[in-house]
Design a protein around this motif. Structure first.
Motif, PDB file in Angstrom:
ATOM      1  N   VAL A  81      36.746  24.640   2.715  1.00 28.27           N
ATOM      2  CA  VAL A  81      36.470  25.764   1.111  1.00 28.27           C
ATOM      3  C   VAL A  81      35.069  26.767   1.117  1.00 28.27           C
ATOM      4  CG1 VAL A  81      37.964  24.408   0.102  1.00 28.27           C
ATOM      5  CG2 VAL A  81      35.470  23.822  -0.276  1.00 28.27           C
ATOM      6  N   SER A  82      34.434  26.344   2.219  1.00 22.19           N
ATOM      7  CA  SER A  82      33.276  27.180   2.114  1.00 22.19           C
ATOM      8  C   SER A  82      33.421  29.091   2.401  1.00 22.19           C
ATOM      9  CB  SER A  82      32.449  26.214   2.974  1.00 22.19           C
ATOM     10  OG  SER A  82      31.959  25.085   2.338  1.00 22.19           O
ATOM     11  N   PRO A  83      32.839  29.449   1.912  1.00 25.64           N
ATOM     12  CA  PRO A  83      32.990  31.234   3.021  1.00 25.64           C
ATOM     13  C   PRO A  83      32.743  30.791   4.215  1.00 25.64           C
ATOM     14  CG  PRO A  83      30.817  31.439   0.787  1.00 25.64           C
ATOM     15  CD  PRO A  83      31.444  29.340   1.521  1.00 25.64           C
ATOM     16  N   LYS A  84      33.632  31.572   4.672  1.00 25.25           N
ATOM     17  CA  LYS A  84      33.711  31.597   6.163  1.00 25.25           C
ATOM     18  C   LYS A  84      32.556  32.069   7.639  1.00 25.25           C
ATOM     19  CE  LYS A  84      38.344  30.118   6.152  1.00 25.25           C
ATOM     20  NZ  LYS A  84      38.362  28.572   5.515  1.00 25.25           N
ATOM     21  N   GLU A  85      32.522  32.880   6.334  1.00 28.35           N
ATOM     22  CA  GLU A  85      31.304  33.223   7.577  1.00 28.35           C
ATOM     23  C   GLU A  85      30.099  33.110   7.472  1.00 28.35           C
ATOM     24  OE1 GLU A  85      31.191  35.114   2.427  1.00 28.35           O
ATOM     25  OE2 GLU A  85      32.479  35.008   4.662  1.00 28.35           O
ATOM     26  N   ILE A  86      29.436  31.315   6.214  1.00 22.62           N
ATOM     27  CA  ILE A  86      28.395  30.684   6.475  1.00 22.62           C
ATOM     28  C   ILE A  86      28.180  29.849   7.409  1.00 22.62           C
ATOM     29  CG2 ILE A  86      26.974  29.759   5.206  1.00 22.62           C
ATOM     30  CD1 ILE A  86      27.705  30.911   2.329  1.00 22.62           C
ATOM     31  N   VAL A  87      30.275  28.770   7.378  1.00 19.59           N
ATOM     32  CA  VAL A  87      30.817  28.334   8.164  1.00 19.59           C
ATOM     33  C   VAL A  87      30.220  28.934   9.656  1.00 19.59           C
ATOM     34  CG1 VAL A  87      32.791  26.969   9.219  1.00 19.59           C
ATOM     35  CG2 VAL A  87      31.975  27.108   6.301  1.00 19.59           C
ATOM     36  N   GLU A  88      30.268  30.108   9.837  1.00 21.03           N
ATOM     37  CA  GLU A  88      30.487  30.423  11.059  1.00 21.03           C
ATOM     38  C   GLU A  88      28.721  30.538  11.333  1.00 21.03           C
ATOM     39  OE1 GLU A  88      30.796  31.898  14.730  1.00 21.03           O
ATOM     40  OE2 GLU A  88      32.650  30.906  13.384  1.00 21.03           O
ATOM     41  N   ARG A  89      27.963  31.002  10.656  1.00 25.06           N
ATOM     42  CA  ARG A  89      26.744  31.505  10.955  1.00 25.06           C
ATOM     43  C   ARG A  89      26.111  30.045  11.448  1.00 25.06           C
ATOM     44  NH1 ARG A  89      24.404  35.337  11.400  1.00 25.06           N
ATOM     45  NH2 ARG A  89      24.903  37.104  10.901  1.00 25.06           N
ATOM     46  N   ILE A  90      26.845  28.765  10.684  1.00 22.64           N
ATOM     47  CA  ILE A  90      26.231  27.713  10.605  1.00 22.64           C
ATOM     48  C   ILE A  90      26.934  27.116  12.457  1.00 22.64           C
ATOM     49  CG2 ILE A  90      25.849  25.452  10.097  1.00 22.64           C
ATOM     50  CD1 ILE A  90      25.754  26.644   7.049  1.00 22.64           C
ATOM     51  N   ARG A  91      28.059  27.324  12.214  1.00 21.83           N
ATOM     52  CA  ARG A  91      28.171  26.759  12.709  1.00 21.83           C
ATOM     53  C   ARG A  91      28.159  27.125  15.049  1.00 21.83           C
ATOM     54  NH1 ARG A  91      34.497  26.236  12.332  1.00 21.83           N
ATOM     55  NH2 ARG A  91      34.056  24.794  11.954  1.00 21.83           N
ATOM     56  N   ALA A  92      27.594  28.447  14.517  1.00 23.03           N
ATOM     57  CA  ALA A  92      27.070  29.165  15.828  1.00 23.03           C
ATOM     58  C   ALA A  92      25.438  28.444  16.010  1.00 23.03           C
ATOM     59  CB  ALA A  92      26.952  30.380  15.264  1.00 23.03           C
ATOM     60  N   GLU A  93      24.654  28.173  14.827  1.00 20.18           N
ATOM     61  CA  GLU A  93      23.548  27.911  14.605  1.00 20.18           C
ATOM     62  C   GLU A  93      22.902  26.376  15.800  1.00 20.18           C
ATOM     63  OE1 GLU A  93      20.061  25.992  11.650  1.00 20.18           O
ATOM     64  OE2 GLU A  93      21.171  27.580  11.263  1.00 20.18           O
ATOM     65  N   ILE A  94      24.434  25.913  15.382  1.00 15.04           N
ATOM     66  CA  ILE A  94      24.655  24.236  15.724  1.00 15.04           C
ATOM     67  C   ILE A  94      25.127  24.424  17.330  1.00 15.04           C
ATOM     68  CG2 ILE A  94      26.005  22.217  15.824  1.00 15.04           C
ATOM     69  CD1 ILE A  94      25.769  22.215  12.774  1.00 15.04           C
ATOM     70  N   GLU A  95      25.757  25.944  17.693  1.00  9.76           N
ATOM     71  CA  GLU A  95      26.443  25.393  18.635  1.00  9.76           C
ATOM     72  C   GLU A  95      25.286  26.300  19.782  1.00  9.76           C
ATOM     73  OE1 GLU A  95      30.033  26.542  18.726  1.00  9.76           O
ATOM     74  OE2 GLU A  95      31.022  24.928  18.016  1.00  9.76           O
ATOM     75  N   GLY A  96      24.470  27.020  18.935  1.00  6.96           N
ATOM     76  CA  GLY A  96      22.889  27.549  20.101  1.00  6.96           C
ATOM     77  C   GLY A  96      23.849  28.376  20.528  1.00  6.96           C
ATOM     78  N   ARG A  97      24.299  29.384  20.018  1.00  6.44           N
ATOM     79  CA  ARG A  97      25.273  30.958  20.554  1.00  6.44           C
ATOM     80  C   ARG A  97      25.099  31.601  18.914  1.00  6.44           C
ATOM     81  NH1 ARG A  97      29.836  31.682  17.984  1.00  6.44           N
ATOM     82  NH2 ARG A  97      30.997  29.832  16.585  1.00  6.44           N
ATOM     83  N   PRO A  98      24.229  32.881  19.947  1.00 10.26           N
ATOM     84  CA  PRO A  98      24.550  33.796  18.482  1.00 10.26           C
ATOM     85  C   PRO A  98      26.129  34.114  17.275  1.00 10.26           C
ATOM     86  CG  PRO A  98      25.189  34.489  20.419  1.00 10.26           C
ATOM     87  CD  PRO A  98      24.768  33.241  20.386  1.00 10.26           C
ATOM     88  N   PRO A  99      25.638  34.188  15.783  1.00 10.26           N
ATOM     89  CA  PRO A  99      26.832  33.919  15.305  1.00 10.26           C
ATOM     90  C   PRO A  99      27.767  35.836  15.349  1.00 10.26           C
ATOM     91  CG  PRO A  99      24.822  35.292  14.882  1.00 10.26           C
ATOM     92  CD  PRO A  99      24.301  34.097  15.584  1.00 10.26           C
ATOM     93  N   GLU A 100      29.089  35.828  14.721  1.00  4.89           N
ATOM     94  CA  GLU A 100      29.616  36.937  15.427  1.00  4.89           C
ATOM     95  C   GLU A 100      29.205  38.189  14.687  1.00  4.89           C
ATOM     96  OE1 GLU A 100      33.957  37.853  13.967  1.00  4.89           O
ATOM     97  OE2 GLU A 100      33.595  36.070  14.978  1.00  4.89           O
ATOM     98  N   GLY A 101      28.747  39.360  15.059  1.00  5.69           N
ATOM     99  CA  GLY A 101      27.641  40.322  15.045  1.00  5.69           C
ATOM    100  C   GLY A 101      26.036  40.236  15.069  1.00  5.69           C
ATOM    101  N   GLY A 102      26.151  39.673  15.730  1.00 12.42           N
ATOM    102  CA  GLY A 102      24.861  39.081  16.091  1.00 12.42           C
ATOM    103  C   GLY A 102      23.530  38.559  15.955  1.00 12.42           C
ATOM    104  N   TRP A 103      22.045  38.733  16.480  1.00 15.19           N
ATOM    105  CA  TRP A 103      21.625  38.054  15.617  1.00 15.19           C
ATOM    106  C   TRP A 103      20.750  39.256  14.552  1.00 15.19           C
ATOM    107  CZ3 TRP A 103      21.118  32.931  15.440  1.00 15.19           C
ATOM    108  CH2 TRP A 103      21.925  32.120  16.552  1.00 15.19           C
TER     109      TRP A 103
END
Length: 127
Positions: A81-103
């Motif tokens: 239920v959390s905003p998808k773009e925020i979840v994706e940024r946090i997931r990318a940060e945890i996994e050590g990869r750039p988020p969608e759209g780049g850094w």
């Protein structure tokens, strides 16, 4: 190549479970996540701590099992239920990869490749 992480013996399964808790923790403290979404983990923790259970704790193991199941369900529901773009940024940060759209870099100007660059500061400080 995809990896099947549904097997509980797989290290990937446990890592995904651990990462879900890390994502939920970061979402809970993120000011961009609406308070209406933050109600889910708060209610989940209140249920786990409350003396009222679906399965009484007198049944050894089963009483704790419903608490654990609800904790896992509450974590996944909060992420959903959390905003998808925020979840994706946090997931990318945890996994050590750039988020969608780049850094993105804030607070700095791009360097002009035609200008010589010095590592020394351009400011003169009078003492």
């Amino acid at each position: 190549m995809t990896v099947n992480n549904s097997d509980r013996r797989s290290p990937g399964f446990w890592m995904n479970l651990f990462n879900s808790f890390r994502i939920a923790w970061k979402l809970l403290w993120d000011s961009r996540v609406p308070m209406s979404a933050k109600i889910v983990p708060i209610l989940t923790v209140l249920y786990v701590l409350s003396p009222i259970d679906f399965l009484p704790d007198v049944f050894v193991g089963l009483g704790q099992l419903d608490d654990l199941a609800l904790l896992l369900l509450g974590t996944q529901l909060f992420i959903a239920v959390s905003p998808k773009e925020i979840v994706e940024r946090i997931r990318a940060e945890i996994e050590g990869r750039p988020p969608e759209g780049g850094w993105t870099v804030t607070g700095s100007q791009p360097q002009d490749p035609d200008q010589p660059h010095s590592s020394a500061s351009d400011e003169i400080i009078d003492g």
